[in-house]
Design a protein around this motif. Sequence first.
Motif, PDB file in Angstrom:
ATOM      1  N   PHE A  90      -7.394   4.150   3.390  1.00  0.00           N
ATOM      2  CA  PHE A  90      -6.780   2.846   3.108  1.00  0.00           C
ATOM      3  C   PHE A  90      -6.270   2.804   1.662  1.00  0.00           C
ATOM      4  O   PHE A  90      -5.134   2.390   1.394  1.00  0.00           O
ATOM      5  CB  PHE A  90      -7.810   1.735   3.337  1.00  0.00           C
ATOM      6  CG  PHE A  90      -7.296   0.342   3.094  1.00  0.00           C
ATOM      7  CD1 PHE A  90      -6.845  -0.441   4.158  1.00  0.00           C
ATOM      8  CD2 PHE A  90      -7.239  -0.198   1.805  1.00  0.00           C
ATOM      9  CE1 PHE A  90      -6.369  -1.733   3.940  1.00  0.00           C
ATOM     10  CE2 PHE A  90      -6.758  -1.485   1.582  1.00  0.00           C
ATOM     11  CZ  PHE A  90      -6.323  -2.247   2.645  1.00  0.00           C
ATOM     12  N   ILE A  91      -7.102   3.250   0.720  1.00  0.00           N
ATOM     13  CA  ILE A  91      -6.737   3.194  -0.702  1.00  0.00           C
ATOM     14  C   ILE A  91      -5.565   4.130  -0.995  1.00  0.00           C
ATOM     15  O   ILE A  91      -4.638   3.769  -1.731  1.00  0.00           O
ATOM     16  CB  ILE A  91      -7.951   3.545  -1.585  1.00  0.00           C
ATOM     17  CG1 ILE A  91      -9.046   2.491  -1.410  1.00  0.00           C
ATOM     18  CG2 ILE A  91      -7.546   3.625  -3.061  1.00  0.00           C
ATOM     19  CD1 ILE A  91     -10.366   2.873  -2.021  1.00  0.00           C
ATOM     20  N   LYS A  92      -5.591   5.347  -0.432  1.00  0.00           N
ATOM     21  CA  LYS A  92      -4.499   6.294  -0.678  1.00  0.00           C
ATOM     22  C   LYS A  92      -3.188   5.771  -0.091  1.00  0.00           C
ATOM     23  O   LYS A  92      -2.113   5.900  -0.712  1.00  0.00           O
ATOM     24  CB  LYS A  92      -4.827   7.660  -0.073  1.00  0.00           C
ATOM     25  CG  LYS A  92      -6.018   8.361  -0.708  1.00  0.00           C
ATOM     26  CD  LYS A  92      -5.901   8.508  -2.212  1.00  0.00           C
ATOM     27  CE  LYS A  92      -4.810   9.462  -2.640  1.00  0.00           C
ATOM     28  NZ  LYS A  92      -4.783   9.653  -4.110  1.00  0.00           N
ATOM     29  N   ASN A  93      -3.243   5.144   1.078  1.00  0.00           N
ATOM     30  CA  ASN A  93      -2.035   4.567   1.674  1.00  0.00           C
ATOM     31  C   ASN A  93      -1.533   3.376   0.850  1.00  0.00           C
ATOM     32  O   ASN A  93      -0.315   3.170   0.719  1.00  0.00           O
ATOM     33  CB  ASN A  93      -2.308   4.127   3.110  1.00  0.00           C
ATOM     34  CG  ASN A  93      -2.460   5.302   4.063  1.00  0.00           C
ATOM     35  OD1 ASN A  93      -1.894   6.373   3.822  1.00  0.00           O
ATOM     36  ND2 ASN A  93      -3.226   5.129   5.131  1.00  0.00           N
ATOM     37  N   PHE A  94      -2.470   2.602   0.314  1.00  0.00           N
ATOM     38  CA  PHE A  94      -2.106   1.483  -0.569  1.00  0.00           C
ATOM     39  C   PHE A  94      -1.408   2.007  -1.826  1.00  0.00           C
ATOM     40  O   PHE A  94      -0.397   1.455  -2.278  1.00  0.00           O
ATOM     41  CB  PHE A  94      -3.364   0.704  -0.934  1.00  0.00           C
ATOM     42  CG  PHE A  94      -3.128  -0.496  -1.827  1.00  0.00           C
ATOM     43  CD1 PHE A  94      -2.105  -1.407  -1.563  1.00  0.00           C
ATOM     44  CD2 PHE A  94      -3.935  -0.716  -2.935  1.00  0.00           C
ATOM     45  CE1 PHE A  94      -1.891  -2.510  -2.388  1.00  0.00           C
ATOM     46  CE2 PHE A  94      -3.739  -1.816  -3.760  1.00  0.00           C
ATOM     47  CZ  PHE A  94      -2.709  -2.707  -3.498  1.00  0.00           C
ATOM     48  N   GLU A  95      -1.910   3.105  -2.359  1.00  0.00           N
ATOM     49  CA  GLU A  95      -1.303   3.721  -3.550  1.00  0.00           C
ATOM     50  C   GLU A  95       0.109   4.214  -3.241  1.00  0.00           C
ATOM     51  O   GLU A  95       1.038   4.016  -4.038  1.00  0.00           O
ATOM     52  CB  GLU A  95      -2.186   4.875  -4.032  1.00  0.00           C
ATOM     53  CG  GLU A  95      -1.732   5.490  -5.344  1.00  0.00           C
ATOM     54  CD  GLU A  95      -2.696   6.562  -5.832  1.00  0.00           C
ATOM     55  OE1 GLU A  95      -2.552   6.999  -6.984  1.00  0.00           O
ATOM     56  OE2 GLU A  95      -3.587   6.980  -5.056  1.00  0.00           O
ATOM     57  N   ILE A  96       0.289   4.853  -2.083  1.00  0.00           N
ATOM     58  CA  ILE A  96       1.617   5.330  -1.670  1.00  0.00           C
ATOM     59  C   ILE A  96       2.569   4.152  -1.495  1.00  0.00           C
ATOM     60  O   ILE A  96       3.742   4.209  -1.897  1.00  0.00           O
ATOM     61  CB  ILE A  96       1.501   6.149  -0.366  1.00  0.00           C
ATOM     62  CG1 ILE A  96       0.741   7.452  -0.629  1.00  0.00           C
ATOM     63  CG2 ILE A  96       2.893   6.440   0.207  1.00  0.00           C
ATOM     64  CD1 ILE A  96       0.349   8.200   0.638  1.00  0.00           C
ATOM     65  N   TYR A  97       2.070   3.072  -0.898  1.00  0.00           N
ATOM     66  CA  TYR A  97       2.870   1.851  -0.715  1.00  0.00           C
ATOM     67  C   TYR A  97       3.362   1.317  -2.069  1.00  0.00           C
ATOM     68  O   TYR A  97       4.541   0.958  -2.223  1.00  0.00           O
ATOM     69  CB  TYR A  97       2.024   0.810   0.002  1.00  0.00           C
ATOM     70  CG  TYR A  97       2.565  -0.603  -0.033  1.00  0.00           C
ATOM     71  CD1 TYR A  97       3.581  -1.006   0.832  1.00  0.00           C
ATOM     72  CD2 TYR A  97       2.055  -1.534  -0.940  1.00  0.00           C
ATOM     73  CE1 TYR A  97       4.078  -2.300   0.799  1.00  0.00           C
ATOM     74  CE2 TYR A  97       2.543  -2.827  -0.975  1.00  0.00           C
ATOM     75  CZ  TYR A  97       3.560  -3.209  -0.112  1.00  0.00           C
ATOM     76  OH  TYR A  97       4.045  -4.495  -0.159  1.00  0.00           O
ATOM     77  N   LEU A  98       2.488   1.295  -3.061  1.00  0.00           N
ATOM     78  CA  LEU A  98       2.860   0.801  -4.397  1.00  0.00           C
ATOM     79  C   LEU A  98       3.896   1.721  -5.051  1.00  0.00           C
ATOM     80  O   LEU A  98       4.828   1.247  -5.709  1.00  0.00           O
ATOM     81  CB  LEU A  98       1.610   0.695  -5.276  1.00  0.00           C
ATOM     82  CG  LEU A  98       0.572  -0.356  -4.846  1.00  0.00           C
ATOM     83  CD1 LEU A  98      -0.693  -0.222  -5.684  1.00  0.00           C
ATOM     84  CD2 LEU A  98       1.142  -1.773  -4.976  1.00  0.00           C
ATOM     85  N   GLN A  99       3.739   3.018  -4.857  1.00  0.00           N
ATOM     86  CA  GLN A  99       4.707   3.975  -5.412  1.00  0.00           C
ATOM     87  C   GLN A  99       6.081   3.768  -4.799  1.00  0.00           C
ATOM     88  O   GLN A  99       7.101   3.781  -5.510  1.00  0.00           O
ATOM     89  CB  GLN A  99       4.221   5.409  -5.161  1.00  0.00           C
ATOM     90  CG  GLN A  99       2.994   5.792  -5.983  1.00  0.00           C
ATOM     91  CD  GLN A  99       2.397   7.116  -5.535  1.00  0.00           C
ATOM     92  OE1 GLN A  99       2.745   7.655  -4.478  1.00  0.00           O
ATOM     93  NE2 GLN A  99       1.472   7.643  -6.333  1.00  0.00           N
ATOM     94  N   ARG A 100       6.133   3.564  -3.485  1.00  0.00           N
ATOM     95  CA  ARG A 100       7.411   3.360  -2.805  1.00  0.00           C
ATOM     96  C   ARG A 100       8.070   2.048  -3.212  1.00  0.00           C
ATOM     97  O   ARG A 100       9.286   1.900  -3.141  1.00  0.00           O
ATOM     98  CB  ARG A 100       7.204   3.411  -1.294  1.00  0.00           C
ATOM     99  CG  ARG A 100       6.910   4.821  -0.778  1.00  0.00           C
ATOM    100  CD  ARG A 100       6.587   4.839   0.704  1.00  0.00           C
ATOM    101  NE  ARG A 100       6.379   6.209   1.189  1.00  0.00           N
ATOM    102  CZ  ARG A 100       5.901   6.513   2.387  1.00  0.00           C
ATOM    103  NH1 ARG A 100       5.584   5.522   3.236  1.00  0.00           N
ATOM    104  NH2 ARG A 100       5.740   7.778   2.741  1.00  0.00           N
ATOM    105  N   LYS A 101       7.244   1.085  -3.607  1.00  0.00           N
ATOM    106  CA  LYS A 101       7.778  -0.194  -4.098  1.00  0.00           C
ATOM    107  C   LYS A 101       8.357  -0.068  -5.508  1.00  0.00           C
ATOM    108  O   LYS A 101       8.979  -0.999  -6.018  1.00  0.00           O
ATOM    109  CB  LYS A 101       6.667  -1.260  -4.122  1.00  0.00           C
ATOM    110  CG  LYS A 101       6.472  -1.977  -2.798  1.00  0.00           C
ATOM    111  CD  LYS A 101       5.319  -2.966  -2.873  1.00  0.00           C
ATOM    112  CE  LYS A 101       5.535  -4.023  -3.945  1.00  0.00           C
ATOM    113  NZ  LYS A 101       6.590  -5.002  -3.597  1.00  0.00           N
ATOM    114  N   GLY A 102       8.145   1.089  -6.131  1.00  0.00           N
ATOM    115  CA  GLY A 102       8.679   1.311  -7.467  1.00  0.00           C
ATOM    116  C   GLY A 102       7.727   0.912  -8.591  1.00  0.00           C
ATOM    117  O   GLY A 102       8.147   0.803  -9.748  1.00  0.00           O
TER     118      GLY A 102
END
Length: 398
Positions: A154-166
């Motif tokens: 969950f945390i790693k996917n949340f981190e990827i989501y934030l990266q994709r948001k810029g």
Amino acid sequence: MLDRQKMNAKHECPVVLKLVQGRRRCFIPLALKVKWEDWNFKKSLLKEKRGTLEEKIEQQKGNLYLESEVLKIKKILLDFTMMEEDYTLEEVVKSYQYPTSTGGYVYDYMRNIVDSLEKLGKNGNSNVYRGTMGVLQNFHPEQDLTFEGINYSFIKNFEIYLQRKGCKVNTISLYLRTLRSVYNRAIRDGIVAEEYYPFKKITIRKEKTMKRAIYKEEIAAIRDLNISSCRMGLARDIFLFSFYMRGMSFKDIAFLSVSSIVGERLYYSRQKTAQKLNIKITDKAWEIIRKYNDLSDRTSYIFPLIQYPGKNEYHQYKNAYREVNRRLKLIGTMLHFHFPLTTYVARHSWASIAKRSGIPISVISEGLGHDSERTTQIYLDSFENNVLDAANEIITDF
């Protein structure tokens, strides 16, 4: 302790928790009565004595109950201490009698944290938690998210989501550190078992930020710039006042009242840490003060940053902060600075110029009102490249 005044005919006394703060005290009644002769006054527990198995079980259950209630009080005191806020006996009793319950749902729990921080006046911290919750809800909209549901994936996917948001590295770091803080609090509150803790294998990266300090010559350029706009002039004066007064933070400046001035010194408590400081008002700082306040009203704020005292002052301060920084950036553009000029630059500059002048870090740390020199080191410029280059020339010139 036992409340002897309420002893009944069977020599049973109600058990109460006694709380003392300074010279004040209060008592919280517990759901237990104990005979005077059955009480261990040294341990503040039921005596361990021989008897039937049922009697021993009842005694053990009674002591477990008492210890759990004491732990609740200790936990409440720890929470208040972690929030770095003064608290009263009444607030402790209220927290004990009306504990918040979230059922293990993350968003409910975070809302409780936000509410608690706002009640304590910790608006800055509450905004960080609220902002993190908002981003987390965008990533995972389902309101029934539990702490057990926040695992490594969950945390790693949340981190990827934030990266994709810029989001930048330090923004991601802030969100993850806040979520980690929430999880740690939930474990302490017994909301989730420690075995579910998902951050053991998570590395939260943080980038070193660009230093925000300038030289005396640039400070002088800001001071000498010809400005016709009153609002631009106020922004410039707040910047200079901060620099003249040991890098005083904008929030502390905004809430300075005339009553803070005693003789030639300014006495105030830091808004961030409540640390009490006093500073000698320099001649240049006096000029700025008298420009905005005739000092006749001891209750008034020194600077016109909070226009309506007593009415949502935190939001007024935040609006003033944004406006002053917006105008400072325009001033920086007018002076062809290659970095955004903000009130923070004044604070960093005072610290860095002090360091270049050979002033010990311990003195700089005390001047800034920091609790440790480690915090101060963040403010200080690493010796700039041109200083290091010059040093290298001297060292290698043979």
